[in-house]
Design an enzyme around this catalytic site. Structure first.
Site, PDB file in Angstrom:
ATOM      1  CB  SER A 489      -1.039   0.000   1.170  1.00 55.37           C
ATOM      2  OG  SER A 489      -2.002   1.113   1.174  1.00 55.37           O
ATOM      3  CG  ASP A 500       7.509   5.475 -11.268  1.00 55.79           C
ATOM      4  OD1 ASP A 500       8.079   4.743 -11.992  1.00 55.79           O
ATOM      5  OD2 ASP A 500       6.233   5.520 -11.023  1.00 55.79           O
ATOM      6  CE  LYS A 514      -5.910  -3.522  -0.131  1.00 55.51           C
ATOM      7  NZ  LYS A 514      -6.112  -2.065  -0.124  1.00 55.51           N
TER       8      LYS A 514
END
Length: 723
Positions: A489, A500, A514
């Site tokens: 999460s 990224d 998740k």
């Protein structure tokens, strides 16, 4: 007299009532009793068939509407779905295929394609008919087991070459009752063998098994209408995704406790897993996490209060297991569990945990420094461990300027590490199951200038972008983020954003996956937890299902086939949306191959890694065994091989540390129990992985000095001048 005859004789005084129920159920299922109309049945003395209520029917209609029109997954109620609900419901009620026969399945199969239309309109009787028949079969099997014990454990034969399947979830259904008798005799023999090998005598084994079967029998005879409804609705809601579920009124009242057990409990997230209650994860800072022995994927067999006999909880409802585990602060609860690494369900261990509240300060981020010697040069690497993404919401709402939160604490720790002159930073997010979303957003902001951190898409395809608006950077140097399968999460949002942005390297193992968001919606009867949106990285890829794939992988003991989103049935798939503009700070493409090569070279010569890999291979081999022997001699030999392997690996680790080897497995187990209870002890694997993260950091700096800072000299000077 045979066992079957004894079972029949035991039931003889009430045979008419019980067989009448069985026939009534069969008629209801086979002879076109209209759906939604309750079948008439003879009232039995031991089990009263449960029937749906008007409130449940209304709740069913509301659930069906919400699933079709507000769930993230756009899906209607079709004939195909009807069959899938049927299979899922049977899997929930008899997941190991140990109660129903092929004849039962053929009888029930007439309802397969009729459940969907019935669920649309609140006609619950088909689901209740299935539930009632399964309960009857459960009672019959447990009575057979008790009669087998009455005949005496000494009557069981352990000299043949019989084997038993460890996992029967995909096995063929037993053709008839006689085949089930054979199967259950094997199950009892397996349980007896496991306890004999643990040193128990036959009298103690018989008492333990009798308590287990009598406890399960009591639960089966006390089944309630709400049990059938909750099981049926969760088979239905599970068609959309595994995180969408129905909470009964009682479960709704204890929702927060069911999710964390953090209030005067043990601090563990639990879920139903067929007949068992399974540990999903431990709450950081909670009693179970601090005690150290309970692990994710362990299954709870019994619960004992201090000074009392254990209560077998196989087949119990989740909320009742939760109630049993909860208790007064500082009292002790003992759980008997099937460890995640156990070869079969008969191998258990007992874990005693002192109940307490989970304190925020015990979930706080912490720091450490490791020193690495590299070619005559010493690198100092800071390590920040974040157990969860937390925030003291009460203090925030009260206007306390010094409220605790992950981001505030990490900012302070970074400042202290910078004053110590660290050359790089390792963020340890292993076993971090997530937490406050805004804290993940703010934490990313400590390492970037400004920009988006995560995208959230709802069922209407509307996308919300969370951003870091603060241009200040708390740490501009080289960064490594450690993850494992239990990183979930909010942890995945942070790790994905760092990856990224090219802000640092992700090292470890694939995360949980998740990437969905749930909301709890009230019904006329209970609540519906429903998946309404999905997380996406700034690069456009979802964290759902796939998680975050590390740049450099380190194997883990955790079994990916049992833990993780992609191990769950009907998990929402990975997909991609448009990326949002974001800065790319470092381009690792020029050095990543060399970083991986150096990492692999270190592991090839690392005794710690060889031992870790040996243990992983051993655990994998254990999990892949399809059957276990019911021959005493063969089972004893196999058990001795397992114990020898465990002891050999443990002593090899002790030899690396210059410590005396263990003389026996009992000595090893005692030592592990002491280590688990010692809050100051450390896990060798954790230290080993952190050191490797530091080595990768040093490699980065050696290969490209530009990795030292994301800021220009002018930006650094400007920040230094800022008060």
């Amino acid at each position: 007299m045979t066992i079957a005859e004894k079972t029949s004789a035991r039931r003889a005084p009430i045979a008419a009532g019980r067989m009448g129920v069985c026939k009534a159920l069969a008629v209801a299922l086979l002879l076109s009793a209209p759906f939604g109309v309750q079948a008439k049945a003879v009232e039995p003395e031991t089990y009263s068939p449960v029937a749906p209520t008007i409130d449940q029917a209304r709740a069913n209609i509301l659930i069906a509407r919400q699933l079709q029109f507000t769930h993230f997954r756009d899906m209607g109620i079709s004939d195909e779905l009807s069959g899938d609900v049927f299979d899922a419901y049977l899997s929930y009620l008899d997941g190991q295929r140990i109660y129903l026969t092929q004849n039962d399945i053929q009888a029930l199969d007439k309802a397969r394609n009729r459940l969907g239309p019935a669920l649309k309109t609140g006609q619950l009787q088909p689901g209740f008919d299935i539930y009632n028949l399964v309960q009857k079969r459960i009672i019959e099997r447990l009575e057979f087991a008790l009669d087998t014990l009455d005949a005496g454990i000494g009557e069981l034969d352990f000299s043949s070459d019989e084997t038993i399947l460890v996992d029967r979830s995909e096995a063929e259904w037993a053709p008839d009752t006689q085949a089930l008798d054979t199967l259950w005799t094997k199950r009892i023999k397996n349980a007896v063998l496991a306890q004999r090998l643990s040193g128990a005598d036959d009298d103690a084994i018989a008492e333990t098994l009798r308590r287990r079967y009598e406890g399960q029998l009591k639960r089966a005879t006390q089944a309630r209408s709400e049990d059938a409804f909750q099981a049926y609705m969760n088979a239905f809601t599970g068609m959309w995704d595994p995180h969408t579920s129905y909470f009964s009124p009682r479960t709704s009242e204890n929702f927060n406790i069911n999710m964390s057990l953090s209030l005067e409990g043990i601090g563990a997230v639990l879920q139903a897993d067929n007949e068992y209650t399974k540990v999903v994860r431990l709450v950081p800072g909670g009693p179970a996490a601090k005690q150290g022995q309970l692990k994710p994927a362990d299954r709870i067999v019994s619960v004992a209060q201090e000074g009392e006999k254990p209560v077998n909880v196989i087949g119990w409802r989740l909320d009742e297991v939760v109630d049993l585990i909860r208790g007064p602060r500082n009292s002790v609860v003992t759980l008997e569990v099937v460890p995640a690494s156990a070869a079969d369900e008969t191998l258990t261990r007992s874990i005693s945990i002192s109940r307490d509240e989970v304190k925020l300060e015990e979930q706080s981020a912490s720091k450490d420094i490791i020193e690495l010697d590299r070619n005559g040069e010493t690198y100092s690497v800071g390590v920040i461990t974040i157990p969860t993404f937390y925030a003291d919401f009460r203090a925030m709402q009260a206007g306390d300027p010094n409220y605790k939160s992950t981001t505030r604490d990490v900012r302070k720790l970074i400042s202290e590490l910078k004053q110590s002159g660290v050359d790089g930073l390792v963020m340890d997010l292993r076993n971090n199951g997530g937490g406050a979303l805004h804290e993940a957003n703010d934490l990313v902001g400590l390492f970037i200038d400004t920009g988006p951190t995560v995208q959230i898409r709802n069922s209407n395809n509307e996308v919300q972008v969370l951003k870091d608006e603060d241009a200040s950077v708390a740490y501009d140097g080289p960064l490594v983020v450690l993850t494992n399968r239990m990183s979930a999460s909010a942890s995945e949002i942070f790790a994905g954003a760092i990856q990224d942005y090219g802000r640092g390297l992700v090292v470890g193992s694939q995360t949980f996956g998740k990437g969905t968001v749930q909301a709890v919606r009230p019904l006329n009867h209970g609540q519906l937890k429903i998946t309404q949106s999905k997380f996406y990285r700034v690069s456009g890829g979802s964290t759902q299902h796939k998680g975050v794939i590390p740049d450099i992988e380190i194997p883990s003991r955790i079994d990916k086939t049992r833990i993780g989103e992609d191990a769950l049935d009907r998990a929402l798939p990975w997909d991609q949306i448009d990326a949002v503009p974001h800065t790319r700070y470092f381009d690792f493409s020029g050095i990543i191959d060399e970083l991986r090569s150096r990492h692999e070279d270190r592991f090839a010569t690392s005794p710690e890694f060889r031992l870790l890999q040996q243990e992983i291979d051993f655990l994998k081999e254990q999990r892949q065994r399809k059957t276990v022997s019911l021959n005493l001699d063969k089972r004893t030999t196999r058990q001795e091989q397992i114990e020898t392997t465990r002891l050999t690996i443990a002593n090899a680790r002790r030899e690396l540390r210059g410590e005396e080897p263990f003389e026996s497995l009992e000595e090893l187990d005692d030592w592990q129990d002491q280590q688990a209870a010692d809050l100051d002890s450390t896990d060798d694997e954790l230290d080993f992985v952190i050191r490797e993260g530091g080595d990768i950091m040093a490699d980065m700096l050696e290969l490209d000095k530009r990795m030292a800072s994301i800021l220009t000299p002018q930006q650094i000077a400007a920040q230094a001048d800022t008060p």
